[in-house]
Design a protein around this motif. Structure first.
Motif, PDB file in Angstrom:
ATOM      1  N   MET A  39      39.969  12.462 -30.535  1.00  0.00           N
ATOM      2  CA  MET A  39      39.030  12.093 -31.603  1.00  0.00           C
ATOM      3  C   MET A  39      37.597  12.030 -31.062  1.00  0.00           C
ATOM      4  O   MET A  39      36.656  12.499 -31.700  1.00  0.00           O
ATOM      5  CB  MET A  39      39.402  10.743 -32.230  1.00  0.00           C
ATOM      6  CG  MET A  39      40.782  10.679 -32.871  1.00  0.00           C
ATOM      7  SD  MET A  39      41.162  11.992 -34.040  1.00  0.00           S
ATOM      8  CE  MET A  39      40.105  11.582 -35.402  1.00  0.00           C
ATOM      9  N   ARG A  40      37.459  11.423 -29.902  1.00  0.00           N
ATOM     10  CA  ARG A  40      36.118  11.331 -29.280  1.00  0.00           C
ATOM     11  C   ARG A  40      35.549  12.721 -29.003  1.00  0.00           C
ATOM     12  O   ARG A  40      34.377  12.969 -29.237  1.00  0.00           O
ATOM     13  CB  ARG A  40      36.219  10.564 -27.953  1.00  0.00           C
ATOM     14  CG  ARG A  40      35.991   9.083 -28.090  1.00  0.00           C
ATOM     15  CD  ARG A  40      35.799   8.440 -26.722  1.00  0.00           C
ATOM     16  NE  ARG A  40      37.041   8.372 -25.963  1.00  0.00           N
ATOM     17  CZ  ARG A  40      37.915   7.375 -26.057  1.00  0.00           C
ATOM     18  NH1 ARG A  40      37.678   6.370 -26.867  1.00  0.00           N
ATOM     19  NH2 ARG A  40      39.014   7.379 -25.337  1.00  0.00           N
ATOM     20  N   TYR A  41      36.407  13.624 -28.511  1.00  0.00           N
ATOM     21  CA  TYR A  41      35.962  14.974 -28.201  1.00  0.00           C
ATOM     22  C   TYR A  41      35.527  15.689 -29.487  1.00  0.00           C
ATOM     23  O   TYR A  41      34.475  16.330 -29.537  1.00  0.00           O
ATOM     24  CB  TYR A  41      37.086  15.752 -27.512  1.00  0.00           C
ATOM     25  CG  TYR A  41      36.627  17.073 -26.952  1.00  0.00           C
ATOM     26  CD1 TYR A  41      36.226  17.192 -25.620  1.00  0.00           C
ATOM     27  CD2 TYR A  41      36.579  18.217 -27.760  1.00  0.00           C
ATOM     28  CE1 TYR A  41      35.789  18.411 -25.113  1.00  0.00           C
ATOM     29  CE2 TYR A  41      36.138  19.433 -27.266  1.00  0.00           C
ATOM     30  CZ  TYR A  41      35.751  19.527 -25.943  1.00  0.00           C
ATOM     31  OH  TYR A  41      35.307  20.733 -25.454  1.00  0.00           O
ATOM     32  N   LEU A  42      36.343  15.556 -30.533  1.00  0.00           N
ATOM     33  CA  LEU A  42      36.000  16.184 -31.816  1.00  0.00           C
ATOM     34  C   LEU A  42      34.674  15.633 -32.345  1.00  0.00           C
ATOM     35  O   LEU A  42      33.843  16.358 -32.888  1.00  0.00           O
ATOM     36  CB  LEU A  42      37.113  15.935 -32.844  1.00  0.00           C
ATOM     37  CG  LEU A  42      38.389  16.767 -32.689  1.00  0.00           C
ATOM     38  CD1 LEU A  42      39.513  16.199 -33.553  1.00  0.00           C
ATOM     39  CD2 LEU A  42      38.126  18.230 -33.073  1.00  0.00           C
ATOM     40  N   TYR A  43      34.486  14.338 -32.168  1.00  0.00           N
ATOM     41  CA  TYR A  43      33.258  13.684 -32.646  1.00  0.00           C
ATOM     42  C   TYR A  43      32.036  14.213 -31.877  1.00  0.00           C
ATOM     43  O   TYR A  43      31.034  14.597 -32.469  1.00  0.00           O
ATOM     44  CB  TYR A  43      33.405  12.172 -32.466  1.00  0.00           C
ATOM     45  CG  TYR A  43      32.269  11.359 -33.046  1.00  0.00           C
ATOM     46  CD1 TYR A  43      32.225  11.074 -34.410  1.00  0.00           C
ATOM     47  CD2 TYR A  43      31.248  10.871 -32.234  1.00  0.00           C
ATOM     48  CE1 TYR A  43      31.188  10.332 -34.949  1.00  0.00           C
ATOM     49  CE2 TYR A  43      30.204  10.124 -32.763  1.00  0.00           C
ATOM     50  CZ  TYR A  43      30.184   9.853 -34.117  1.00  0.00           C
ATOM     51  OH  TYR A  43      29.149   9.116 -34.650  1.00  0.00           O
ATOM     52  N   ALA A  44      32.182  14.239 -30.552  1.00  0.00           N
ATOM     53  CA  ALA A  44      31.030  14.612 -29.718  1.00  0.00           C
ATOM     54  C   ALA A  44      30.746  16.108 -29.751  1.00  0.00           C
ATOM     55  O   ALA A  44      29.595  16.529 -29.857  1.00  0.00           O
ATOM     56  CB  ALA A  44      31.271  14.157 -28.280  1.00  0.00           C
ATOM     57  N   GLU A  45      31.796  16.901 -29.667  1.00  0.00           N
ATOM     58  CA  GLU A  45      31.602  18.342 -29.492  1.00  0.00           C
ATOM     59  C   GLU A  45      31.603  19.119 -30.805  1.00  0.00           C
ATOM     60  O   GLU A  45      31.209  20.280 -30.825  1.00  0.00           O
ATOM     61  CB  GLU A  45      32.677  18.911 -28.552  1.00  0.00           C
ATOM     62  CG  GLU A  45      32.629  18.311 -27.143  1.00  0.00           C
ATOM     63  CD  GLU A  45      31.305  18.568 -26.448  1.00  0.00           C
ATOM     64  OE1 GLU A  45      30.761  19.684 -26.578  1.00  0.00           O
ATOM     65  OE2 GLU A  45      30.803  17.622 -25.790  1.00  0.00           O
ATOM     66  N   PHE A  46      32.081  18.523 -31.866  1.00  0.00           N
ATOM     67  CA  PHE A  46      32.084  19.223 -33.149  1.00  0.00           C
ATOM     68  C   PHE A  46      31.115  18.544 -34.123  1.00  0.00           C
ATOM     69  O   PHE A  46      30.092  19.105 -34.462  1.00  0.00           O
ATOM     70  CB  PHE A  46      33.517  19.333 -33.705  1.00  0.00           C
ATOM     71  CG  PHE A  46      34.303  20.371 -32.970  1.00  0.00           C
ATOM     72  CD1 PHE A  46      34.418  21.655 -33.474  1.00  0.00           C
ATOM     73  CD2 PHE A  46      34.883  20.083 -31.736  1.00  0.00           C
ATOM     74  CE1 PHE A  46      35.112  22.636 -32.769  1.00  0.00           C
ATOM     75  CE2 PHE A  46      35.568  21.059 -31.027  1.00  0.00           C
ATOM     76  CZ  PHE A  46      35.684  22.327 -31.546  1.00  0.00           C
ATOM     77  N   TYR A  47      31.405  17.304 -34.525  1.00  0.00           N
ATOM     78  CA  TYR A  47      30.500  16.644 -35.472  1.00  0.00           C
ATOM     79  C   TYR A  47      29.064  16.608 -34.950  1.00  0.00           C
ATOM     80  O   TYR A  47      28.133  17.021 -35.648  1.00  0.00           O
ATOM     81  CB  TYR A  47      30.984  15.223 -35.782  1.00  0.00           C
ATOM     82  CG  TYR A  47      29.881  14.347 -36.349  1.00  0.00           C
ATOM     83  CD1 TYR A  47      29.219  14.736 -37.527  1.00  0.00           C
ATOM     84  CD2 TYR A  47      29.473  13.192 -35.695  1.00  0.00           C
ATOM     85  CE1 TYR A  47      28.181  13.962 -38.030  1.00  0.00           C
ATOM     86  CE2 TYR A  47      28.429  12.418 -36.204  1.00  0.00           C
ATOM     87  CZ  TYR A  47      27.790  12.813 -37.364  1.00  0.00           C
ATOM     88  OH  TYR A  47      26.765  12.059 -37.863  1.00  0.00           O
ATOM     89  N   LYS A  48      28.901  16.138 -33.726  1.00  0.00           N
ATOM     90  CA  LYS A  48      27.539  15.978 -33.192  1.00  0.00           C
ATOM     91  C   LYS A  48      26.821  17.317 -33.051  1.00  0.00           C
ATOM     92  O   LYS A  48      25.602  17.373 -33.026  1.00  0.00           O
ATOM     93  CB  LYS A  48      27.591  15.284 -31.826  1.00  0.00           C
ATOM     94  CG  LYS A  48      27.936  13.811 -31.916  1.00  0.00           C
ATOM     95  CD  LYS A  48      26.725  13.046 -32.385  1.00  0.00           C
ATOM     96  CE  LYS A  48      26.815  11.597 -31.955  1.00  0.00           C
ATOM     97  NZ  LYS A  48      25.584  10.875 -32.254  1.00  0.00           N
ATOM     98  N   LYS A  49      27.589  18.383 -32.929  1.00  0.00           N
ATOM     99  CA  LYS A  49      26.979  19.702 -32.778  1.00  0.00           C
ATOM    100  C   LYS A  49      27.018  20.504 -34.070  1.00  0.00           C
ATOM    101  O   LYS A  49      26.810  21.717 -34.077  1.00  0.00           O
ATOM    102  CB  LYS A  49      27.664  20.451 -31.631  1.00  0.00           C
ATOM    103  CG  LYS A  49      27.401  19.748 -30.295  1.00  0.00           C
ATOM    104  CD  LYS A  49      27.982  20.468 -29.109  1.00  0.00           C
ATOM    105  CE  LYS A  49      27.594  19.694 -27.835  1.00  0.00           C
ATOM    106  NZ  LYS A  49      28.272  20.209 -26.645  1.00  0.00           N
ATOM    107  N   GLY A  50      27.322  19.800 -35.173  1.00  0.00           N
ATOM    108  CA  GLY A  50      27.243  20.436 -36.490  1.00  0.00           C
ATOM    109  C   GLY A  50      28.334  21.452 -36.766  1.00  0.00           C
ATOM    110  O   GLY A  50      28.154  22.376 -37.554  1.00  0.00           O
TER     111      GLY A  50
END
Ligand SMILES: [Zn+2]
Length: 645
Positions: free
Chosen positions: A467-478
């Motif tokens: 979840m953290r990876y998805l948040y940082a690498e996907f959500y945060k990067k649009g």
């Protein structure tokens, strides 16, 4: 990315292309003149080098005319002067320098988070359009959700209409003498191709009602709010009433809980418990991705809908006691709150930006919904709001339900996700035989994924890391994530291939080998057949108004195999009048293989049916701790459930 978005991009592109074409024509004329001069000069000086000059010119020409048409300025006013009529009064003001001769206003057909075409346009009435001077403009419907207005080139128009609002669910609207609750997607129209433009909403409350919404207020304008685009506007429901409010802060961010209606709630206690839920989510992600958050609780109806910085929750007004019932409410809160990370920000492929006029198909609802349901219970355990024992009892019951559902062999999690639009929201008597719920099985499979990662990494990693990876690498990067992304990230955390897992349990319909996942935590999954050898019909019946009627029949049961039907009314058994209680006790006195005679009404014809009673082989599941756990099992258990083995 979605059709709607590409349409808006296309319309912008079309404008640019049209002006570019105009520029090219003008340029062509210029170039022709220039060319003649150059050719003339070339003849005189014996030089033939006009082409580079031409190219230079053609590069310059379009730059001089790159004027983009201004976006429309859109403002809404929502009034409710006569609550008893259930009519919300909407005024939509469009100011646009580049107003086309005809403008199309559209009502969404669904609202994100609730995957069903709901046709909100059917509640629109008394539509009218006017120019700036108040002059009436002609309009027509061009399809089910589109109103086309002849603007006559006016730079400002106002559309007025009413929306019938008399259905309280989290995805519909209600206005009555007690309150107004509405979803903007079910209330406010958008300009075709204009989903990326900002807008404001001014609310005129009835009497002394107050306004609650997640939208930020416009400074200096009473009860007026702004939305940066339509994915934000349509994501922000309104509650307008005499609500009560309680506030709390987590990590410096203000949170408020708005209670609309009376009930047996304790506002202080509820705020304290929700604080713990928010804190646990913060522990996973290390930040709260909003400026403020509003929980809108209506004390009627049921269910919840997630939004970017708010949620709409509905529950029975007396659902706050006893403790077991209250925990159900906290579970609902945790589910919708966790969505502000999972699905609102960690977004599966097509789920945002949204197409509001068509189905948005994804095979990942099992992760978006099931994963959120999984985390909602986990947050409650981590927050100490339920015990590890209560948690495992819930999971046992979820496994039992799935294992007794014939539909688990028919539909995979991915298929169930994809077909949500035609199946999950349109359950019928056959659903048990041809569907699984991407919520229920999704919760279990995300749990098994978590356990698999914990075991493979010897407790070093978990689904939290995914979840953290998805948040940082996907959500945060649009970026939105795909199924392949999810599998790859999970495999990275597990340090091994999970292809088998995804093939069998996500894309396939294989029965889950539960024990292999629970074993490393020192847990066993006990399967018993407590009623085997007892006589059994196998139909799900309900008694209403003295009529005993079959509601559904799971495949593989005696009722299914011998031809009882959903809708059959059981009038008598062996000539004795059948009530539910009598039928149960009558059958309980018999053995599998015994014959009985049912007298039934099928439609309006009475008939008799010889029926051979079967054996009740319904399985029961319970998760138990092993008697002598090894250290590794104790350690993994404690890491997982924050409790001693
Ligand atoms: Zn949900």
């Amino acid at each position: 990315m979605t059709p709607q978005t590409s349409r808006s991009i296309v319309s912008v592109k079309e404008n640019t292309l049209t002006s570019r074409r105009r520029n090219l024509k003008a340029m062509h004329r210029k170039v022709s003149r220039t060319a003649i001069i150059f050719i003339f000069a070339a003849i005189i000086f014996g030089m033939y080098q006009e082409m580079p000059a031409q190219k230079k010119k053609s590069k310059k020409a379009p730059a001089a005319k790159q004027v983009k048409p201004a976006a429309p300025e859109i403002s809404y006013t929502v009034s409710m002067s006569k609550p008893a009529t259930h009519l919300l009064e909407v005024e939509m003001h469009v100011k646009w320098q580049s107003m086309p001769a005809q403008i199309e206003l559209k009502m969404p057909v669904w609202t994100p988070g609730s995957y069903l075409i709901r046709e909100y346009a059917r509640h629109v009435q008394e539509f009218a359009a006017a120019g700036a001077s108040g002059s009436k403009l002609n309009w027509r419907k061009v399809n089910k959700n589109t109103w086309q207005i002849d603007t006559g080139g006016a730079s400002e128009i106002t559309a007025r209409y009413k929306v019938y609002a008399n259905e309280l669910t989290v995805r519909t609207n209600e206005l009555n003498s007690d309150h107004a609750f509405w979803n903007n997607g079910a209330t406010l129209m958008f300009v075709k191709g204009g989903l990326r433009v900002p807008s404001t909403v001014a609310v005129k409350p009835f009497g002394s009602w107050k306004v609650a919404t997640g939208l930020p207020p416009v400074a200096g304008a009473e009860n007026t709010f702004r939305a940066s685009d339509y994915d934000v506007l349509y994501d922000s429901p309104f509650e307008v009433s005499d609500f009560r409010e309680v506030n709390f802060t987590v990590e410096g961010k203000p949170h408020r809980v708005v209670f609309s209606g009376d009930g047996n709630y304790d506002m202080k206690q509820t705020a304290a418990d929700i604080t713990k839920i928010v804190e646990q989510a913060y522990k996973i992600f290390g930040e709260l991705p909003y400026d403020d958050y509003t929980f809108i609780v209506n004390l009627r109806g049921g269910g919840g809908l997630e939004h970017l910085n708010s949620t709409a929750l509905q529950t029975n007004r007396f659902a706050f006691k006893p403790a077991a019932r209250y925990k159900g409410f906290l579970g609902l809160v945790a589910h919708e709150y966790f969505h502000c990370f999972n699905v609102k920000r960690i977004r599966p492929d097509v789920l945002g930006p949204f197409d509001y006029e068509n189905e948005n198909y994804t095979t990942l609802l099992w992760m978006a919904e099931g994963g959120t349901e999984y985390y909602s219970n986990l947050l409650l355990v981590r927050a100490g709001l339920i015990t590890d024992k209560e948690y495992l009892a819930q999971i046992s019951s979820a496994i039992q339900q799935l294992q007794n559902r014939p539909g688990r062999f028919e539909t995979s999690l991915e298929q169930a996700s994809f077909d949500a639009w035609i199946k999950y929201y349109r359950q019928d008597e056959n659903s048990i035989n041809n569907q699984v719920s991407y919520y229920d099985k999704g919760e279990l499979i995300t749990m098994m994924l978590d356990l698999a990662i914990r075991e493979a990494s010897d407790g070093a990693k978990s689904l939290d890391d995914v979840m953290r990876y998805l948040y940082a690498e996907f959500y945060k990067k649009g970026k939105n994530y795909s199924r392949a992304d999810l599998q790859k990230i999970a495999e990275t955390m597990a340090g091994k291939s999970l292809d088998d897992f995804f093939t069998k349990y996500v894309g396939g319909t294989e029965d889950v080998d539960w024990q292999s996942f629970f074993g490393p935590l020192g847990l066993t999954v006990n399967v018993t057949l407590p009623n085997t050898g007892k006589a059994y019909i196998g139909a799900d019946m309900a008694e209403e108004g003295g009529r005993l009627t079959i509601r559904s029949i799971p495949a593989g049961t005696p009722a299914y195999d011998q031809g009882l039907n959903t809708g059959d009314q059981i009038v008598a058994v062996d000539g004795y009048r059948a009530s539910q209680a009598f039928l149960q006790s009558y059958v309980a006195e018999r053995k599998p293989g015994d014959k009985v005679r049912f007298t039934i009404f099928r439609f309006d014809v009475m008939r008799d049916m010889e029926f051979t009673l079967g054996s009740n082989d319904r399985r029961e599941y319970s998760i138990q701790k092993v008697a002598a756990p090894v250290d590794a099992q104790r350690r993994l258990y404690k890491q997982y459930l924050n409790a001693e083995f």
